[in-house]
Design a protein around this motif. Structure first.
Motif, PDB file in Angstrom:
ATOM      1  N   GLY A  94       0.858  -1.542  -0.122  1.00  0.00           N
ATOM      2  CA  GLY A  94      -0.085  -0.645  -0.117  1.00  0.00           C
ATOM      3  C   GLY A  94       1.106   0.973   0.098  1.00  0.00           C
ATOM      4  O   GLY A  94       0.278   2.312  -0.425  1.00  0.00           O
ATOM      5  N   THR A  95       1.956   1.638   0.560  1.00  0.00           N
ATOM      6  CA  THR A  95       2.837   2.283   0.610  1.00  0.00           C
ATOM      7  C   THR A  95       3.653   2.401  -0.883  1.00  0.00           C
ATOM      8  O   THR A  95       4.228   3.556  -1.121  1.00  0.00           O
ATOM      9  N   PHE A  96       4.569   1.104  -1.441  1.00  0.00           N
ATOM     10  CA  PHE A  96       6.158   1.571  -2.197  1.00  0.00           C
ATOM     11  C   PHE A  96       4.952   0.935  -2.944  1.00  0.00           C
ATOM     12  O   PHE A  96       5.610   0.812  -4.434  1.00  0.00           O
ATOM     13  N   GLY A  97       3.420   0.079  -3.691  1.00  0.00           N
ATOM     14  CA  GLY A  97       3.396  -0.239  -4.573  1.00  0.00           C
ATOM     15  C   GLY A  97       3.726  -1.621  -4.893  1.00  0.00           C
ATOM     16  O   GLY A  97       3.793  -2.363  -5.739  1.00  0.00           O
ATOM     17  N   ILE A  98       4.509  -2.485  -4.417  1.00  0.00           N
ATOM     18  CA  ILE A  98       5.397  -3.850  -4.713  1.00  0.00           C
ATOM     19  C   ILE A  98       5.567  -3.701  -3.292  1.00  0.00           C
ATOM     20  O   ILE A  98       5.440  -4.114  -1.967  1.00  0.00           O
ATOM     21  N   THR A  99       4.964  -5.695  -3.458  1.00  0.00           N
ATOM     22  CA  THR A  99       5.640  -6.630  -1.614  1.00  0.00           C
ATOM     23  C   THR A  99       6.717  -6.708  -1.671  1.00  0.00           C
ATOM     24  O   THR A  99       7.886  -6.376  -2.910  1.00  0.00           O
ATOM     25  N   PRO A 100       6.642  -7.152  -0.273  1.00  0.00           N
ATOM     26  CA  PRO A 100       7.990  -7.571   0.577  1.00  0.00           C
ATOM     27  C   PRO A 100       8.715  -8.088  -0.830  1.00  0.00           C
ATOM     28  O   PRO A 100      10.290  -8.082  -0.851  1.00  0.00           O
ATOM     29  N   ASP A 101       8.081  -9.067  -0.557  1.00  0.00           N
ATOM     30  CA  ASP A 101       8.852 -10.740  -1.352  1.00  0.00           C
ATOM     31  C   ASP A 101       9.292 -10.074  -2.726  1.00  0.00           C
ATOM     32  O   ASP A 101      10.265 -10.164  -3.167  1.00  0.00           O
ATOM     33  N   GLU A 102       8.453  -8.846  -3.707  1.00  0.00           N
ATOM     34  CA  GLU A 102       8.688  -8.212  -4.900  1.00  0.00           C
ATOM     35  C   GLU A 102      10.243  -7.577  -4.409  1.00  0.00           C
ATOM     36  O   GLU A 102      10.876  -8.298  -5.410  1.00  0.00           O
ATOM     37  N   TYR A 103      10.557  -7.214  -3.155  1.00  0.00           N
ATOM     38  CA  TYR A 103      11.414  -5.483  -3.496  1.00  0.00           C
ATOM     39  C   TYR A 103      12.370  -6.447  -3.211  1.00  0.00           C
ATOM     40  O   TYR A 103      12.951  -6.400  -3.559  1.00  0.00           O
ATOM     41  N   ARG A 104      12.165  -7.506  -2.406  1.00  0.00           N
ATOM     42  CA  ARG A 104      14.248  -9.072  -2.412  1.00  0.00           C
ATOM     43  C   ARG A 104      14.105  -9.189  -3.531  1.00  0.00           C
ATOM     44  O   ARG A 104      15.031  -9.146  -3.616  1.00  0.00           O
ATOM     45  N   THR A 105      13.300  -9.500  -4.223  1.00  0.00           N
ATOM     46  CA  THR A 105      13.815 -10.521  -5.134  1.00  0.00           C
ATOM     47  C   THR A 105      13.831  -9.952  -6.340  1.00  0.00           C
ATOM     48  O   THR A 105      15.544  -9.795  -7.331  1.00  0.00           O
ATOM     49  N   THR A 106      13.862  -8.133  -7.214  1.00  0.00           N
ATOM     50  CA  THR A 106      13.967  -7.257  -7.785  1.00  0.00           C
ATOM     51  C   THR A 106      14.802  -5.461  -7.008  1.00  0.00           C
ATOM     52  O   THR A 106      12.789  -5.130  -6.959  1.00  0.00           O
ATOM     53  N   PRO A 107      15.305  -5.481  -5.755  1.00  0.00           N
ATOM     54  CA  PRO A 107      15.433  -4.851  -5.138  1.00  0.00           C
ATOM     55  C   PRO A 107      15.479  -3.511  -6.311  1.00  0.00           C
ATOM     56  O   PRO A 107      15.864  -3.653  -7.909  1.00  0.00           O
ATOM     57  N   THR A 108      14.309  -2.095  -5.964  1.00  0.00           N
ATOM     58  CA  THR A 108      14.575  -0.895  -6.111  1.00  0.00           C
ATOM     59  C   THR A 108      14.929   0.404  -6.101  1.00  0.00           C
ATOM     60  O   THR A 108      14.294  -0.111  -4.641  1.00  0.00           O
ATOM     61  N   ARG A 109      15.215   1.355  -6.274  1.00  0.00           N
ATOM     62  CA  ARG A 109      15.229   2.542  -5.448  1.00  0.00           C
ATOM     63  C   ARG A 109      13.539   3.195  -4.697  1.00  0.00           C
ATOM     64  O   ARG A 109      12.649   2.855  -5.793  1.00  0.00           O
ATOM     65  N   LEU A 110      12.902   2.871  -3.648  1.00  0.00           N
ATOM     66  CA  LEU A 110      12.797   3.172  -2.674  1.00  0.00           C
ATOM     67  C   LEU A 110      12.089   4.893  -2.854  1.00  0.00           C
ATOM     68  O   LEU A 110      13.179   5.552  -1.667  1.00  0.00           O
ATOM     69  N   ASN A 111      11.238   5.198  -2.563  1.00  0.00           N
ATOM     70  CA  ASN A 111      10.476   6.600  -1.878  1.00  0.00           C
ATOM     71  C   ASN A 111      10.062   6.746  -0.740  1.00  0.00           C
ATOM     72  O   ASN A 111       8.512   6.330  -0.560  1.00  0.00           O
ATOM     73  N   ASN A 112      10.876   6.564   0.827  1.00  0.00           N
ATOM     74  CA  ASN A 112      11.204   6.645   1.345  1.00  0.00           C
ATOM     75  C   ASN A 112      10.130   7.745   1.795  1.00  0.00           C
ATOM     76  O   ASN A 112      10.669   8.857   1.685  1.00  0.00           O
TER      77      ASN A 112
END
Length: 307
Positions: A94-112
């Motif tokens: 809901g915050t970043f548009g991708i799941t934690p699993d997707e983020y870990r599989t394909t790391p990308t820079r996030l707007n924190n």
């Protein structure tokens, strides 16, 4: 103690206790305010309700923790006070548009959502006088560019609402992804560019409303060169206000430091000097400095006729 100092005290407290249960009453006590006035003042100065801010900061720290693949996602979720893997995944997506699993599989820079320092909203420095805050250095001065500088790079369209600090919204960092793409491809034009000087530029799009164009590229000494794959962008000759900034690490420089510097320059310094700017800004990076991580934000100032 001024009101912003009281809220800053609680912001610092939140950051130190993100892995613990944090109650409003506890934060109000830290700020020496009633819970009612504390929550109202926090929302006004930070731009987010207390609980929403705390969730966003936990997610920002959790995103960093996810880079360590030796840590289970469930353990990271529990560490940052999410009750389950499913709860954490919903909040993260809901915050970043991708799941934690997707983020870990394909790391990308996030707007924190960056931890703010409210002092930057109230302190106006003179030109040429450094301001040191949160281990970063800011200094504003004027510069004259007598000859245009030409850069070769790539562009992308960025929704304003999804870009921090402009839209104050979290999600995928599109400019960060563009830099990744450029660095993967710039060897193709290595003979045309000065790789030590790079520039990111934001300017209003001619097409869709609500978007801006972001350019990422390197300085070239061949302004008349033609390339099919890479875009040319020119930093025009002009009088500029330049915000110099440096940070302990390059990662901090291009994330939290850049975010705070942008907000300070546009929302505090220029505003207090009754200035607006032409509809673009440029970020100049100096990659050849081994001793300090530094960059500059360049804008063309215009007197604010509405003041």
């Amino acid at each position: 103690m001024q009101a912003w100092e009281a809220i800053q005290t609680s912001i610092d407290y939140i950051e130190e206790h993100l892995k613990e249960d944090i109650k409003i009453e506890e934060l109000a006590h830290v700020a020496a305010l009633s819970p009612f006035y504390y929550q109202r003042l926090f929302s006004r100065l930070v731009g987010k309700p207390v609980n929403e801010y705390t969730k966003l900061r936990r997610l920002a720290n959790a995103a960093t923790a996810l880079k360590n693949k030796d840590c289970r996602i469930m353990d990271i979720a529990l560490e940052y006070r999410f009750s389950s893997h499913a709860n954490f995944s919903r909040a993260f997506k809901g915050t970043f548009g991708i799941t934690p699993d997707e983020y870990r599989t394909t790391p990308t820079r996030l707007n924190n959502f960056v931890k703010p320092n409210l002092m930057l909203n109230y302190v106006v420095i003179d030109e040429g006088v450094p301001l040191i805050v949160d281990d970063i250095v800011l200094e504003i001065h004027r510069k004259t560019l007598n000859t245009p500088e030409t850069y070769l790079g790539l562009t992308a369209q960025v929704p304003i609402s999804q870009q921090i600090p402009v839209g104050e919204s979290t999600g995928i960092d599109i400019p960060g992804k563009l830099w990744y793409d450029f660095h993967n491809q710039k060897s193709e034009i290595a003979n045309l560019i000065e790789s030590d000087i790079e520039l990111g530029a934001s300017f209003m799009s001619k097409g869709e409303v609500g978007e801006f164009t972001y350019f990422a590229g390197s300085l070239t000494n061949f302004p008349n060169v033609n390339t099919e794959k890479f875009i040319k962008w020119e930093l025009p000759a002009n009088e500029y206000v330049v915000c110099y900034l440096e940070a302990p690490t390059f990662e901090e420089l291009v994330t939290s430091c850049l975010n705070k510097a942008h907000k300070y320059l546009f929302e505090t310094w220029l505003k207090n000097h009754k200035l607006v700017t032409q509809p673009f800004s440029a970020e100049k990076y100096f990659r050849n400095s081994s001793e300090v991580n530094c960059m500059e934000i360049w804008v063309v100032p215009i007197p604010n006729s509405s003041v």
